[in-house]
Design a protein around this motif. Structure first.
Motif, short mmCIF file in Angstrom:
data_model
loop_
_atom_site.label_atom_id
_atom_site.label_comp_id
_atom_site.label_asym_id
_atom_site.label_seq_id
_atom_site.Cartn_x
_atom_site.Cartn_y
_atom_site.Cartn_z
N LEU A 249 0.85 -1.18 0.00
CA LEU A 249 0.00 0.00 0.00
C LEU A 249 0.89 1.24 0.00
CD1 LEU A 249 -2.75 -0.97 2.64
CD2 LEU A 249 -3.01 -0.87 0.13
N VAL A 250 0.63 2.15 -0.93
CA VAL A 250 1.38 3.40 -1.03
C VAL A 250 0.62 4.49 -0.27
CG1 VAL A 250 2.42 5.10 -2.57
CG2 VAL A 250 2.26 2.70 -3.29
N PHE A 251 1.21 5.05 0.76
CA PHE A 251 0.56 6.08 1.56
C PHE A 251 1.04 7.48 1.22
CE2 PHE A 251 -0.09 2.22 3.96
CZ PHE A 251 -1.39 2.35 4.40
N ASN A 252 2.18 7.57 0.53
CA ASN A 252 2.66 8.87 0.08
C ASN A 252 3.73 8.66 -0.98
OD1 ASN A 252 2.59 11.86 0.53
ND2 ASN A 252 4.76 11.55 0.90
N GLY A 253 3.79 9.58 -1.94
CA GLY A 253 4.83 9.53 -2.96
C GLY A 253 4.38 8.89 -4.26
N ASP A 254 5.31 8.89 -5.22
CA ASP A 254 5.02 8.44 -6.58
C ASP A 254 5.58 7.05 -6.83
OD1 ASP A 254 3.77 10.86 -7.21
OD2 ASP A 254 5.69 11.80 -7.72
N VAL A 255 4.70 6.14 -7.22
CA VAL A 255 5.08 4.79 -7.63
C VAL A 255 4.63 4.57 -9.05
CG1 VAL A 255 4.71 2.32 -7.25
CG2 VAL A 255 5.03 3.85 -5.29
N ILE A 256 5.51 4.07 -9.89
CA ILE A 256 5.18 3.75 -11.28
C ILE A 256 4.70 2.30 -11.33
CG2 ILE A 256 6.09 3.52 -13.63
CD1 ILE A 256 8.19 5.65 -12.86
N PHE A 257 3.44 2.10 -11.68
CA PHE A 257 2.84 0.77 -11.68
C PHE A 257 3.12 0.09 -13.02
CE2 PHE A 257 0.67 3.03 -8.35
CZ PHE A 257 0.55 2.09 -7.35
N ASP A 258 4.27 -0.59 -13.07
CA ASP A 258 4.72 -1.22 -14.32
C ASP A 258 4.69 -2.74 -14.26
OD1 ASP A 258 6.79 -1.45 -12.47
OD2 ASP A 258 8.35 -1.31 -13.99
N ALA A 259 4.19 -3.31 -13.16
CA ALA A 259 4.20 -4.77 -13.04
C ALA A 259 2.98 -5.25 -12.26
CB ALA A 259 5.48 -5.23 -12.35
N CYS A 260 1.83 -4.69 -12.59
CA CYS A 260 0.61 -5.05 -11.86
C CYS A 260 0.29 -6.53 -12.02
CB CYS A 260 -0.57 -4.22 -12.35
SG CYS A 260 -0.41 -2.45 -12.00
N PRO A 261 0.08 -7.24 -10.91
CA PRO A 261 -0.27 -8.67 -11.03
C PRO A 261 -1.63 -8.84 -11.66
CG PRO A 261 -0.49 -7.92 -8.76
CD PRO A 261 0.15 -6.79 -9.52
N ALA A 262 -1.84 -9.99 -12.29
CA ALA A 262 -3.12 -10.27 -12.94
C ALA A 262 -4.21 -10.37 -11.89
CB ALA A 262 -3.02 -11.56 -13.74
N ARG A 263 -5.38 -9.84 -12.21
CA ARG A 263 -6.52 -9.93 -11.29
C ARG A 263 -7.06 -11.36 -11.30
NH1 ARG A 263 -8.97 -5.22 -9.61
NH2 ARG A 263 -8.16 -3.28 -10.52
N PRO A 264 -7.40 -11.87 -10.12
CA PRO A 264 -7.98 -13.21 -10.11
C PRO A 264 -9.36 -13.20 -10.79
CG PRO A 264 -8.14 -12.17 -7.93
CD PRO A 264 -7.28 -11.28 -8.77
N ARG A 265 -9.66 -14.26 -11.55
CA ARG A 265 -10.95 -14.34 -12.26
C ARG A 265 -12.04 -14.92 -11.34
NH1 ARG A 265 -9.18 -16.60 -18.24
NH2 ARG A 265 -7.83 -14.86 -18.79
#
Length: 265
Positions: A249-265
């Motif tokens: 969980l990001v509570f402050n600052g900039d994170v580049i989301f370049d490796a998002c895990p697949a959502r469960p179906r």
């Protein structure tokens, strides 16, 4: 070579073998973490008694004085001498005024710090990639040796990318943070390009210590307090908590989301 005060090298073994009775009443050999009191003196004046694992006593003393604003630069320290027979670490500066600020012991040892004492800090403005967070968590999973063998400890790490420059375990999270701060001075490591990792919760005291060290990214596998978030916002620290496996969980600052895990179906 960076300046080095005269120092002992008096680290203790962090793990001890003992026996215990299990749930069947049978004797088992187990390993437990060590714990020893270490009373810090500056120019013969008692400052505080720390309960510590004892693996990095010299770095702990240096980092404690750094984070409590008692020492402004490593060159102010002439020597650091640890004696486990007397359970003391004596820091010599030649300046009697430095030892005049008494500090109470306890879990909240960072309480002497306040935002008003850190107005001049300018942290580097950085971003961090999600893929780096995942890679760093995988690298960190190879550590925690004392915790895996004996439990009862907190851990902190100084990271540059996925490289672990220092990993310190101690019975208290403040001790582990201070030891990292001391190692950074002793090794002359910069702070702008580093990531600070801890297994402990991100309270205001921990966040302020990391701000004081000058590290712009703080990552924890544990939780965060509301005051800790406010301090991170004040100084622009990237604050990431509950970081385990592929979750965080990001509570402050900039994170580049370049490796998002697949959502469960």
């Amino acid at each position: 070579m960076p300046y080095q005060p005269e120092m002992t090298d008096a680290g203790l073994s962090p793990i001890h073998a003992v026996t215990a009775l299990d749930e069947l009443g049978q004797v088992r050999a187990v390993q437990v973490a060590g714990e020893a009191p270490l009373t810090l003196f500056v120019d013969e004046r008692k400052i505080v008694t720390l309960m510590t694992l004892g693996s990095y006593p010299e770095a702990l003393a240096v980092g404690y004085l750094r984070n409590q604003h008692l020492i402004k630069a490593l060159r102010e320290i002439k020597s650091v001498q640890v004696n486990w027979e007397t359970e003391t670490v004596k820091v010599n500066t030649g300046d009697k005024k430095i030892g005049s600020k008494a500090i109470t012991s306890g879990c909240g040892q960072g309480a002497v710090l306040s935002i008003s004492e850190l107005p001049a800090i300018q942290l580097a403005k950085v971003t961090i990639k999600q893929s780096l967070i995942y890679a760093l968590l995988r690298a960190l999973a190879q550590y925690n040796k004392i915790h895996r063998q004996a439990g009862g400890v907190h851990a902190c790490a100084l990271c540059q990318g996925v490289e672990i420059l220092a990993f310190v375990e101690d019975v208290g999270r403040h001790n582990a943070v201070d030891a990292i701060a001391g190692l950074m001075w002793l090794q002359d490591w910069s702070s702008d390009d580093k990531i600070f990792y801890t297994t402990g919760r991100l309270t205001s005291e921990i966040v302020m210590k990391v701000a004081h060290i000058g590290i712009p990214v703080l990552l924890s596998r544990s939780g965060v307090t509301h005051k800790g978030i406010q301090i991170a916002q004040e100084f622009g620290i990237i604050l990431i908590a509950h970081a385990k496996d592929q979750r965080f969980l990001v509570f402050n600052g900039d994170v580049i989301f370049d490796a998002c895990p697949a959502r469960p179906r």
